[in-house]
Design a protein around this motif. Sequence first.
Motif, PDB file in Angstrom:
ATOM      1  N   ALA A   1     -42.840  60.078  -3.906  1.00  0.00           N
ATOM      2  CA  ALA A   1     -42.785  61.085  -2.842  1.00  0.00           C
ATOM      3  C   ALA A   1     -43.907  62.105  -2.993  1.00  0.00           C
ATOM      4  O   ALA A   1     -44.565  62.480  -2.012  1.00  0.00           O
TER       5      ALA A   1
ATOM      6  N   GLU B   1     -40.393  59.841   1.347  1.00  0.00           N
ATOM      7  CA  GLU B   1     -41.522  58.967   1.011  1.00  0.00           C
ATOM      8  C   GLU B   1     -41.642  57.816   1.999  1.00  0.00           C
ATOM      9  O   GLU B   1     -42.745  57.454   2.421  1.00  0.00           O
TER      10      GLU B   1
ATOM     11  N   ALA C   1     -35.411  62.290  -1.315  1.00  0.00           N
ATOM     12  CA  ALA C   1     -36.830  62.137  -1.664  1.00  0.00           C
ATOM     13  C   ALA C   1     -37.321  60.752  -1.281  1.00  0.00           C
ATOM     14  O   ALA C   1     -38.466  60.581  -0.822  1.00  0.00           O
TER      15      ALA C   1
ATOM     16  N   VAL D   1     -38.957  68.163  -4.594  1.00  0.00           N
ATOM     17  CA  VAL D   1     -39.469  66.966  -5.279  1.00  0.00           C
ATOM     18  C   VAL D   1     -39.956  67.319  -6.681  1.00  0.00           C
ATOM     19  O   VAL D   1     -39.668  66.608  -7.657  1.00  0.00           O
TER      20      VAL D   1
END
Length: 417
Positions: free
Chosen positions: A264, A219, A215, A244
């Motif tokens: 994220a 991001e 994750a 997520v």
Amino acid sequence: MPGTTIEPLDLVALQIPYHFRCPISLELMRDPVTVSTGQTYDRSSIESWVATGNTTCPVTRVPLADFTFIPNHTLRRLIQDWCVANQAFGVQRIPTPKQPADPTMVRTLLGQASSVSSPFQSRLSALRRLKGLARDSDKNRCVISSHNARELLINVLFADTGSGSSELSVEALAVLVMFQLSESECESIASDPDRVIYLSHMLFHSSIEVRVNSASLIEIVLSGTRSSELRALISNVDEIFEGVTDMLRNLNSYPRALKTGIRALFALCLLKQTRHKAVQAGAPETLIDRLADLDKCEAERALATIELLCRIPSGCSAFASHALTVPLLVKTILKISDRATEYAAGAVMALCSDSEQCQREAVNAGVLTQLLLLVQSDCTERAKRKAQMLLKLLRDSWPEDSLGNSDDFGCSEIVPF
């Protein structure tokens, strides 16, 4: 002087031995190192001296033959013993410093880790040593990054996207997320469907750390890619929203999982055309359930994400169906920060514009008092304009003499983090 109580050291009763003081800072040395002239300084002081362009020894004024700083372990141990002997004066023992990464060693480790001809265990060991070094300090990360590490780690991570995640890719991912990637490096991941799918699969790994690291990389890539078309290639993958959101829903006892998941999800929801996927994955309910568990910075991001999702019909409906949404958003106004207030007011505005039931819930939750306080506060002008619009919208829900004048305004954009 971090870690050491300063006041007792200023007393006449306790004098720091002259040879324990750094000749530059005149303070107790915490990490004594010796330069080419034989003089010893505290590492932070001599590094700052050199970083400002000085090329001579501060004491002797002799040009430094090189800029290698050799740890003076004997002196450091003597200083530690002195600290222990003077604990009664409030002196704390200085910790044994971790030595900075040696560039030659880093180059060797990266070579081992990226060489497909090296034995598996040798590559794995090299990656784990790099991970340990990167975790130790910013300086180590700078040394590692200066040796083309990010590109090498990306190649190791995605070397075999056709199979399940290997130990090598897991370790490469753990090291990679400690660095900020360049735009070209982000694009090399976002533009490759196989790499994106591989990351989405890692969001469901049996290891919590791997899920969080996946994750985190998603991001990083989204934030580092300016092309909306490339970002859409990531946010179009249903499994990424599901992974997520599931992480936020089920790993709330892990602070890093919460922080990374919120970052994220916010990055994913910046693309309007794929926000419905967040709604389908259950993000609205999860965001409301987790809002109270977040610190200031992540609460701001969560509220920004809520406002973004309230801008699409399915998002509004999902938030409106959660009994705690409106009361929690009203309570948040003026409670966390100016940014949080702005986003919370914007979300309430969107919900109340869409639903009379939400209007009643907002009034019952005390939104009138909150909004009147908001328009008189030092909050942002955007937040005040939202409050004025919301007061106007809810005008029929309370006595007219409770209201001030209001001005129409357009809904503001979310401020990037």
